[in-house]
Enzyme design. Structure first.
Site, PDB file in Angstrom:
ATOM      1  N   GLY A 183      -0.588   1.189   2.521  1.00 12.02           N
ATOM      2  CA  GLY A 183      -1.196   1.105   3.850  1.00 12.02           C
ATOM      3  C   GLY A 183      -2.648   0.703   3.751  1.00 12.02           C
ATOM      4  O   GLY A 183      -3.065   0.070   2.774  1.00 12.02           O
ATOM      5  N   SER A 184      -3.419   1.104   4.740  1.00 17.65           N
ATOM      6  CA  SER A 184      -4.822   0.680   4.822  1.00 17.65           C
ATOM      7  C   SER A 184      -5.679   1.377   3.767  1.00 17.65           C
ATOM      8  O   SER A 184      -5.309   2.443   3.248  1.00 17.65           O
ATOM      9  CB  SER A 184      -5.352   1.025   6.215  1.00 17.65           C
ATOM     10  N   ARG A 193      -8.366   2.873   4.390  1.00 16.00           N
ATOM     11  CA  ARG A 193      -8.766   4.152   5.002  1.00 16.00           C
ATOM     12  C   ARG A 193      -7.767   5.245   4.633  1.00 16.00           C
ATOM     13  O   ARG A 193      -8.139   6.331   4.168  1.00 16.00           O
ATOM     14  CB  ARG A 193      -8.819   3.977   6.541  1.00 16.00           C
ATOM     15  N   GLY A 209      -5.628   5.167   2.143  1.00 18.02           N
ATOM     16  CA  GLY A 209      -5.586   5.345   0.693  1.00 18.02           C
ATOM     17  C   GLY A 209      -6.707   6.228   0.177  1.00 18.02           C
ATOM     18  O   GLY A 209      -6.527   7.028  -0.735  1.00 18.02           O
ATOM     19  N   GLU A 265      -1.234   1.309  -2.848  1.00 15.98           N
ATOM     20  CA  GLU A 265      -1.058  -0.129  -2.550  1.00 15.98           C
ATOM     21  C   GLU A 265      -1.716  -0.370  -1.199  1.00 15.98           C
ATOM     22  O   GLU A 265      -1.101  -0.161  -0.155  1.00 15.98           O
ATOM     23  CB  GLU A 265       0.424  -0.487  -2.484  1.00 15.98           C
ATOM     24  N   CYS A 314      -0.171  -7.800   3.439  1.00 19.75           N
ATOM     25  CA  CYS A 314      -1.324  -7.382   2.626  1.00 19.75           C
ATOM     26  C   CYS A 314      -1.834  -8.577   1.831  1.00 19.75           C
ATOM     27  O   CYS A 314      -3.007  -8.655   1.503  1.00 19.75           O
ATOM     28  CB  CYS A 314      -0.933  -6.236   1.716  1.00 19.75           C
TER      29      CYS A 314
HETATM   30  P1  NAD Z   1      -1.747   2.618   7.868  1.00 20.01           P
HETATM   31  O1  NAD Z   1      -2.736   2.950   6.805  1.00 20.01           O
HETATM   32  O2  NAD Z   1      -2.154   2.817   9.275  1.00 20.01           O
HETATM   33  O3  NAD Z   1      -0.412   3.483   7.642  1.00 20.01           O
HETATM   34  C1  NAD Z   1       0.338   3.385   6.463  1.00 20.01           C
HETATM   35  C2  NAD Z   1       1.150   4.648   6.265  1.00 20.01           C
HETATM   36  O4  NAD Z   1       0.272   5.726   5.953  1.00 20.01           O
HETATM   37  C3  NAD Z   1       1.930   5.082   7.503  1.00 20.01           C
HETATM   38  O5  NAD Z   1       3.182   5.580   7.112  1.00 20.01           O
HETATM   39  C4  NAD Z   1       1.049   6.186   8.072  1.00 20.01           C
HETATM   40  O6  NAD Z   1       1.781   7.083   8.858  1.00 20.01           O
HETATM   41  C5  NAD Z   1       0.547   6.830   6.790  1.00 20.01           C
HETATM   42  N1  NAD Z   1      -0.705   7.599   6.914  1.00 20.01           N
HETATM   43  C6  NAD Z   1      -1.785   7.321   7.668  1.00 20.01           C
HETATM   44  N2  NAD Z   1      -2.743   8.255   7.480  1.00 20.01           N
HETATM   45  C7  NAD Z   1      -2.252   9.133   6.573  1.00 20.01           C
HETATM   46  C8  NAD Z   1      -2.765  10.323   5.949  1.00 20.01           C
HETATM   47  N3  NAD Z   1      -3.976  10.779   6.237  1.00 20.01           N
HETATM   48  N4  NAD Z   1      -1.992  10.961   5.058  1.00 20.01           N
HETATM   49  C9  NAD Z   1      -0.767  10.497   4.748  1.00 20.01           C
HETATM   50  N5  NAD Z   1      -0.218   9.394   5.308  1.00 20.01           N
HETATM   51  C10 NAD Z   1      -0.965   8.720   6.209  1.00 20.01           C
HETATM   52  O7  NAD Z   1      -1.300   1.090   7.626  1.00 20.01           O
HETATM   53  P2  NAD Z   1      -0.368   0.149   8.514  1.00 20.01           P
HETATM   54  O8  NAD Z   1      -1.136  -0.285   9.715  1.00 20.01           O
HETATM   55  O9  NAD Z   1       0.984   0.735   8.699  1.00 20.01           O
HETATM   56  O10 NAD Z   1      -0.176  -1.109   7.526  1.00 20.01           O
HETATM   57  C11 NAD Z   1      -1.115  -2.118   7.362  1.00 20.01           C
HETATM   58  C12 NAD Z   1      -1.968  -1.881   6.117  1.00 20.01           C
HETATM   59  O11 NAD Z   1      -1.154  -1.708   4.969  1.00 20.01           O
HETATM   60  C13 NAD Z   1      -2.848  -3.088   5.793  1.00 20.01           C
HETATM   61  O12 NAD Z   1      -4.111  -2.632   5.387  1.00 20.01           O
HETATM   62  C14 NAD Z   1      -2.110  -3.756   4.639  1.00 20.01           C
HETATM   63  O13 NAD Z   1      -2.934  -4.562   3.826  1.00 20.01           O
HETATM   64  C15 NAD Z   1      -1.591  -2.562   3.920  1.00 20.01           C
HETATM   65  N6  NAD Z   1      -0.453  -2.917   3.053  1.00 20.01           N
HETATM   66  C16 NAD Z   1      -0.663  -2.976   1.710  1.00 20.01           C
HETATM   67  C17 NAD Z   1       0.377  -3.354   0.876  1.00 20.01           C
HETATM   68  C18 NAD Z   1       0.165  -3.459  -0.607  1.00 20.01           C
HETATM   69  O14 NAD Z   1       1.154  -3.503  -1.315  1.00 20.01           O
HETATM   70  N7  NAD Z   1      -1.046  -3.518  -1.105  1.00 20.01           N
HETATM   71  C19 NAD Z   1       1.639  -3.656   1.402  1.00 20.01           C
HETATM   72  C20 NAD Z   1       1.823  -3.563   2.778  1.00 20.01           C
HETATM   73  C21 NAD Z   1       0.758  -3.190   3.599  1.00 20.01           C
END
Ligand code: NAD
Length: 519
Positions: free
Chosen positions: A246-247, A249, A251, A268, A302
């Site tokens: 995910g983002s 933030r 991570g 990731e 991503c």
């Molecule tokens: P997001 O960070 O908003 O959410 C991702 C996941 O994290 C969701 O399941 C969310 O519920 C969970 N989450 C959020 N806050 C959390 C916390 N405090 N504790 C535990 N879990 C939490 O991201 P998104 O909007 O769903 O996806 C887009 C982002 O993901 C972009 O930044 C993209 O670059 C990244 N991404 C990276 C990869 C990679 O392999 N590097 C692949 C796909 C997406």
């Protein structure tokens, strides 16, 4: 709605207890919207903290038996799961398009990744090899072996609602782990459907019959809010590895909590990927790579190409061509034949794109196509559509907005004098996921790939930044989190290494020749 009902019926999840008619949904549900219309598709009942507790207990129990099943037998079960994904590919791909807004080809591609990683994992189940070392002590044998970790917590983002789970869960399974999956609340239907495909195989198979627990728990699913479920999961010591996508933030938060309990995190996170174009590049290839990289998945990968760093001698011509090509992109229903770009996932995505364009303009950049005007034009359509946007950055400037990841189809074009300047620009951001150079010069390509070249986890020559194969290790450096998933030796992250020494002699020599008492 009738179309969705039929799809859910074909996927055999129409009677799943989690699914609720959106009109009857209460506060205990999350609504899954169709980004192409903005209308609710379905409501999904949320799990609570006590569901998480029960699920973790079930995972822990079943893993004790799963871990002692021979790895090739686990591989055979994963093979059957791969087959089940093959059979359901069209329907699952369509569901990805409906819920995440990807065009049909990309929805299908995502399910193909699930199949590919299952195939890869089957082979891997016979190759979880350790090394043998020569001992310095006589009559001693030394080697290393790999053991399963336990229950893997897998948190996934909306933009790869199926594949990222499969990358983790298929590898984890052959390694002897069980996976507890917490999907994005924007794509719960895909999660329910994928989980069902695996669950049906686990229920039917005859190779793993745990004495306590249910074989389906090897692939567990928890759909819950971040504060109530996801954060608890991350803090739970019974989950030795948290794999979170995910983002940046998210991570940062997950990384800190997992480090606080000395667990392992596989992160990731976001990217800010660039293509460098040298004067000797094949421009036909560049154009195609930029289109797929910057416009594909509506800029919501991503690995999306967010920055184009072009040599001054070819910049104007390339930009002119790209603006023309952008004008021909068909934007619309992702399931319609010929559509190249679907919607953004939600209204927030559109707002973020607008804010980024406005900031770029304030920072002196020039919008060449799309832009805020494009967002306004797309308001005629229902759903969250935008126009892909090209923004030219003033010479010698690096506006702050270009150093951030905006999850939308915005391409910032920089003009440079040479490869040194291009590399400095490319590496001058916090993220380090994917990178590419287009050149016919061996020298430029090798410099880009050398120690002083790209600082990203992925570095490509004469192909774009997005669309990785599962055979390589996938992931990035710096704020992208440092994790590696999928191919190569990424499986090692799902296992613990044990160094073993066996003394088959009659004395007890000590290492480093130390003498201690008798002998
Ligand atoms: P997001 O960070 O908003 O959410 C991702 C996941 O994290 C969701 O399941 C969310 O519920 C969970 N989450 C959020 N806050 C959390 C916390 N405090 N504790 C535990 N879990 C939490 O991201 P998104 O909007 O769903 O996806 C887009 C982002 O993901 C972009 O930044 C993209 O670059 C990244 N991404 C990276 C990869 C990679 O392999 N590097 C692949 C796909 C997406």
């Amino acid at each position: 709605m009738a179309k969705l009902s039929k799809l859910l019926e074909r996927l055999r999840i129409d009677d799943d207890a989690r699914l609720v008619d959106p009109e009857k949904a209460g506060t205990d549900c999350v609504i899954s919207d169709n980004p192409s219309t903005g209308e609710p598709l379905m409501a999904v009942r949320l799990d609570r903290a006590d569901d998480l507790e029960k699920t973790v207990q079930r995972c822990t129990a079943v893993q004790k038996e799963w871990r002692v099943l021979p790895a090739p037998v686990r591989g055979e079960i994963v093979r059957r799961i791969g087959e089940a994904f093959r059979e359901a590919k069209d329907d699952l791909g369509e569901l990805v398009s409906l819920e995440a807004g990807k065009i049909r080809a990309e929805g299908l591609g995502e399910i193909q990744e699930c199949i590919d990683i299952a195939d890869f994992s089957v082979g891997l189940s016979r190759q979880l090899c350790g090394s043998t070392m020569h001992s310095e002590r006589p009559n001693h044998r030394m080697y290393e072996q790999w053991h399963p970790l336990g229950t893997i917590g897998c948190i996934t983002a909306f933009n790869f609602p199926a594949a990222v789970w499969a990358w983790n869960a298929m590898l984890a399974a052959v390694c002897g782990n069980v996976t507890l999956w917490k999907p994005s609340l924007m794509t719960p239907l895909v999660a329910v459907a994928c989980n069902k495909v695996a669950a049906r195989v686990m229920k039917k198979q005859d190779l793993f019959k745990p004495s306590s627990g249910d074989p389906r728990d090897v692939f567990s699913l928890i759909i819950g809010a971040d504060n109530e479920v996801a954060e608890r999961m991350v803090a739970d010591r019974r989950l030795p590895l948290i794999s979170a996508t995910g983002s940046c933030r998210m991570g940062r938060r997950v990384g800190q909590v997992v480090a606080g309990r000395l667990g392992r995190a596989l992160l990731e996170l976001g990217g800010n990927n660039a293509i460098i174009v040298m004067p000797d590049a094949d421009m036909k290839l560049v154009e195609r790579a930029v289109l797929f990289g910057a416009v594909g998945t509506a800029g919501q990968r991503c690995t999306t190409t967010r920055r184009l760093i072009v040599h001054e001698s070819v910049a104007d011509r390339l930009v002119e061509r790209l603006v023309k090509l952008y004008g021909n992109i068909t934007i619309g229903d992702p399931l319609e034949e010929g559509t190249l770009m679907g919607p953004l996932v939600n209204a927030r995505g559109v707002q973020d794109m607008r804010a980024a364009i406005e900031r770029a303009e304030q920072e002196g950049c020039k919008v060449l196509c799309g832009g805020v005007a494009g967002i306004e034009r797309m308001k005629k359509k229902p759903g969250h559509f935008v126009e892909p946007t090209i923004i030219r950055v003033p010479l010698g400037k690096v506006p702050a907005i270009c150093c951030e990841e905006t999850f939308a189809p915005i391409l910032y074009v920089f003009t440079v004098k040479d490869l040194d300047e291009a590399l400095a620009l490319q590496n001058g951001v916090d993220q380090g996921l994917s990178s590419a150079i287009f050149t016919d010069s061996v020298r430029s390509a090798e410099r880009f790939l050398g120690h002083a070249g790209s600082d990203c986890g992925i570095a490509n020559v004469n192909l774009g930044t997005s669309g990785a194969e599962i055979g390589g290790a996938f992931g990035g450096e710096k704020d992208t989190g440092g994790g590696r998933e999928s191919g190569s030796d990424s499986w090692k992250q799902y296992m613990r290494r044990q160094t073993c020494t066996i003394n088959w002699g009659n004395s007890l020599p000590l290492a480093q020749g130390i003498k201690f008492g008798e002998d």
